[in-house]
Design an enzyme around this catalytic site. Structure first.
Site, mmCIF file in Angstrom:
data_model
loop_
_atom_site.group_PDB
_atom_site.id
_atom_site.type_symbol
_atom_site.label_atom_id
_atom_site.label_comp_id
_atom_site.label_asym_id
_atom_site.label_seq_id
_atom_site.Cartn_x
_atom_site.Cartn_y
_atom_site.Cartn_z
ATOM 1 N N HIS A 203 -0.271 -12.051 1.592
ATOM 2 C CA HIS A 203 1.110 -12.000 2.095
ATOM 3 C C HIS A 203 1.139 -11.282 3.435
ATOM 4 O O HIS A 203 0.164 -10.619 3.809
ATOM 5 C CB HIS A 203 2.022 -11.247 1.114
ATOM 6 C CG HIS A 203 1.700 -9.785 1.005
ATOM 7 N ND1 HIS A 203 0.597 -9.312 0.327
ATOM 8 C CD2 HIS A 203 2.316 -8.684 1.514
ATOM 9 C CE1 HIS A 203 0.547 -7.996 0.406
ATOM 10 N NE2 HIS A 203 1.580 -7.575 1.135
ATOM 11 N N ASP A 205 3.760 -8.458 5.553
ATOM 12 C CA ASP A 205 4.854 -7.535 5.260
ATOM 13 C C ASP A 205 6.058 -7.915 6.123
ATOM 14 O O ASP A 205 5.905 -8.151 7.323
ATOM 15 C CB ASP A 205 4.427 -6.088 5.567
ATOM 16 C CG ASP A 205 3.308 -5.617 4.641
ATOM 17 O OD1 ASP A 205 3.097 -6.259 3.599
ATOM 18 O OD2 ASP A 205 2.647 -4.609 4.977
ATOM 19 N N HIS A 260 -2.701 -10.254 4.447
ATOM 20 C CA HIS A 260 -3.671 -9.404 3.760
ATOM 21 C C HIS A 260 -3.531 -9.544 2.257
ATOM 22 O O HIS A 260 -2.529 -10.090 1.768
ATOM 23 C CB HIS A 260 -3.518 -7.941 4.201
ATOM 24 C CG HIS A 260 -2.136 -7.377 4.034
ATOM 25 N ND1 HIS A 260 -1.059 -7.748 4.820
ATOM 26 C CD2 HIS A 260 -1.640 -6.475 3.156
ATOM 27 C CE1 HIS A 260 0.013 -7.097 4.446
ATOM 28 N NE2 HIS A 260 -0.295 -6.313 3.424
ATOM 29 N N ARG A 270 -8.534 1.517 -7.683
ATOM 30 C CA ARG A 270 -8.069 1.678 -6.310
ATOM 31 C C ARG A 270 -6.659 2.242 -6.329
ATOM 32 O O ARG A 270 -5.820 1.810 -7.131
ATOM 33 C CB ARG A 270 -8.090 0.305 -5.611
ATOM 34 C CG ARG A 270 -7.571 0.326 -4.189
ATOM 35 C CD ARG A 270 -7.669 -1.057 -3.548
ATOM 36 N NE ARG A 270 -6.870 -1.095 -2.331
ATOM 37 C CZ ARG A 270 -7.309 -0.741 -1.134
ATOM 38 N NH1 ARG A 270 -8.562 -0.348 -0.969
ATOM 39 N NH2 ARG A 270 -6.506 -0.778 -0.085
HETATM 40 C C1 GA4 Z 1 5.531 -7.237 0.720
HETATM 41 C C2 GA4 Z 1 5.590 -5.847 1.345
HETATM 42 C C3 GA4 Z 1 6.134 -4.762 0.396
HETATM 43 O O1 GA4 Z 1 5.161 -4.437 -0.600
HETATM 44 C C4 GA4 Z 1 7.424 -5.277 -0.301
HETATM 45 C C5 GA4 Z 1 7.048 -6.490 -1.117
HETATM 46 C C6 GA4 Z 1 8.132 -7.137 -1.995
HETATM 47 C C7 GA4 Z 1 8.043 -6.650 -3.467
HETATM 48 O O2 GA4 Z 1 6.981 -6.288 -3.933
HETATM 49 O O3 GA4 Z 1 9.097 -6.704 -4.128
HETATM 50 C C8 GA4 Z 1 7.951 -8.669 -1.864
HETATM 51 C C9 GA4 Z 1 6.917 -8.846 -0.705
HETATM 52 C C10 GA4 Z 1 6.849 -7.494 -0.017
HETATM 53 C C11 GA4 Z 1 7.314 -9.973 0.279
HETATM 54 C C12 GA4 Z 1 8.039 -11.194 -0.363
HETATM 55 C C13 GA4 Z 1 8.834 -10.849 -1.639
HETATM 56 C C14 GA4 Z 1 9.256 -9.399 -1.563
HETATM 57 C C15 GA4 Z 1 7.472 -9.428 -3.100
HETATM 58 C C16 GA4 Z 1 7.871 -10.822 -2.786
HETATM 59 C C17 GA4 Z 1 7.396 -11.895 -3.411
HETATM 60 C C18 GA4 Z 1 8.089 -4.153 -1.076
HETATM 61 C C19 GA4 Z 1 8.316 -5.929 0.700
HETATM 62 O O4 GA4 Z 1 9.220 -5.390 1.336
HETATM 63 O O5 GA4 Z 1 8.000 -7.242 0.831
#
Ligand code: GA4
Length: 331
Positions: A203, A205, A260, A270
């Site tokens: 994914h 961020d 990443h 981890r």
């Molecule tokens: C990725 C980055 C952060 O960990 C996060 C994630 C969020 C979650 O875990 O709820 C998301 C992911 C993240 C991107 C797309 C959506 C939202 C899971 C998901 C499938 C907290 C964020 O802000 O976006």
């Protein structure tokens, strides 16, 4: 070794988690930036352009703060499942296990996901964890602003705080996540292919920048421009910085948000802690005027962080979330 109080995942679920990926590049040096280097700003810009990712050393976040928080986090993750399940503040954030986001993504992971501005109060048992998290978040937030100022300087953006002020704003939408990837002993039972078990799927961020610190265990991989995945050698004293989607837009695509993922390990657990620096919800995300050359137009439609975040949280982890916000898209 931490033993989960309940089996984290059944073998039947493994097929969901195997990763298919291009062969890993044999050797790629991850850019390392020394914060005390007087030319750090230009090295940071180069790293953001080429990798969307770099390792920061001499960052001045005390190692004791990091190890203290790691210890506290491990104490929390050692609690019984029912104790951990209580750690849910009155919103979708809090303790999570196996499920990432709310759209069906799974991983070999448990985590705490918290708002960082301010940190929430969620359970009596977590007081010392929260105290350590507060101290760490304060230090890492300051660092995120320093990095944002160096980025602005490197891109010749004025004022120097054009980006950092969004992270420093009293309404900035920042969050903090501690991920625990328990050792995955069943990988051995699965033979060689099991080595690719996904801890956290690929994914980018959505925020501006993310600052990650992990213990000395492998697992983090980043995707290079050519699509090859490389393992990031662990360094518990360093902090790794990711370019997020919002910074990609603010640089009009000059920086790319880095894809990443984390792969599970059969032997070692981890622990990573990540600070996600986001702007206030009402903030417009658009290219900074100084990054646009003569006659260059924004590659993106106009949108606020709230609009992007709302859309992002409806996607699956691996989706390309910026697509619908690009000007050449109709949606
Ligand atoms: C990725 C980055 C952060 O960990 C996060 C994630 C969020 C979650 O875990 O709820 C998301 C992911 C993240 C991107 C797309 C959506 C939202 C899971 C998901 C499938 C907290 C964020 O802000 O976006």
């Amino acid at each position: 070794m931490v033993v989960l109080s309940q089996p984290a995942l059944g073998l039947d679920q493994y097929s969901l988690l195997r990763t298919t990926c291009k062969p890993t590049a044999s050797f790629t040096e991850i850019p390392e930036i020394d914060l005390s280097d007087p030319n750090a700003q230009s090295h940071i810009v180069e790293a953001c352009e080429e990798f969307g990712f770099f390792k920061l050393v001499n960052h001045r976040v005390p190692i004791e703060l990091m190890t203290k928080l790691e210890e506290e986090a491990l104490c929390f993750f050692k609690l019984s499942q029912s104790e951990k399940d209580k750690a849910r503040p009155p919103d979708p954030l809090g303790y999570g296990c196996k499920n990432i986001g709310s759209n069906g993504d799974k991983g070999w992971i448990e985590y705490l996901l918290l708002t960082a501005n301010p940190l929430p109060i969620f359970s009596q048992n977590s007081e010392s964890f929260l105290a350590a998290a507060k101290e760490y978040v304060t230090a890492v937030k300051k660092l995120s602003c320093e990095v944002a100022e160096l980025i602005a300087e490197g891109l010749k953006i004025e004022p120097r705080n054009a980006i950092s002020k969004l992270l420093n704003d009293e309404k900035s939408d920042c969050c903090f996540r501690v991920n625990h990837y328990p050792p995955c002993p069943d990988l051995q039972a699965l033979g060689g292919s099991g080595r690719n078990m996904i801890g956290f799927g690929e994914h980018t961020d959505p925020q501006i920048i993310s600052l990650l610190r992990s213990n000395n265990s492998t697992g983090l991989q980043i995707c290079l421009r050519d699509g090859a995945w490389v393992s990031v050698p662990p360094d518990a004293a360093a902090i790794f910085v990711n370019v997020g989607d919002s910074l990609q837009v603010m640089s009009n695509g000059r920086f790319k948000s880095v894809k990443h993922k984390v792969v599970a390990d059969s032997n070692r657990e981890r622990v990573s802690m990540i600070y996600f620096g986001g702007p206030p919800l009402s903030e417009k995300i658009a290219p900074l005027p100084e990054v646009l050359g003569d006659g260059e137009e924004s590659l993106y439609k106009e949108f606020t962080w709230w609009e992007y975040k709302t859309a992002a949280y409806k996607t699956r982890l691996a989706d390309y979330r910026l697509g619908p916000f690009e000007k050449n898209q109709n949606s």
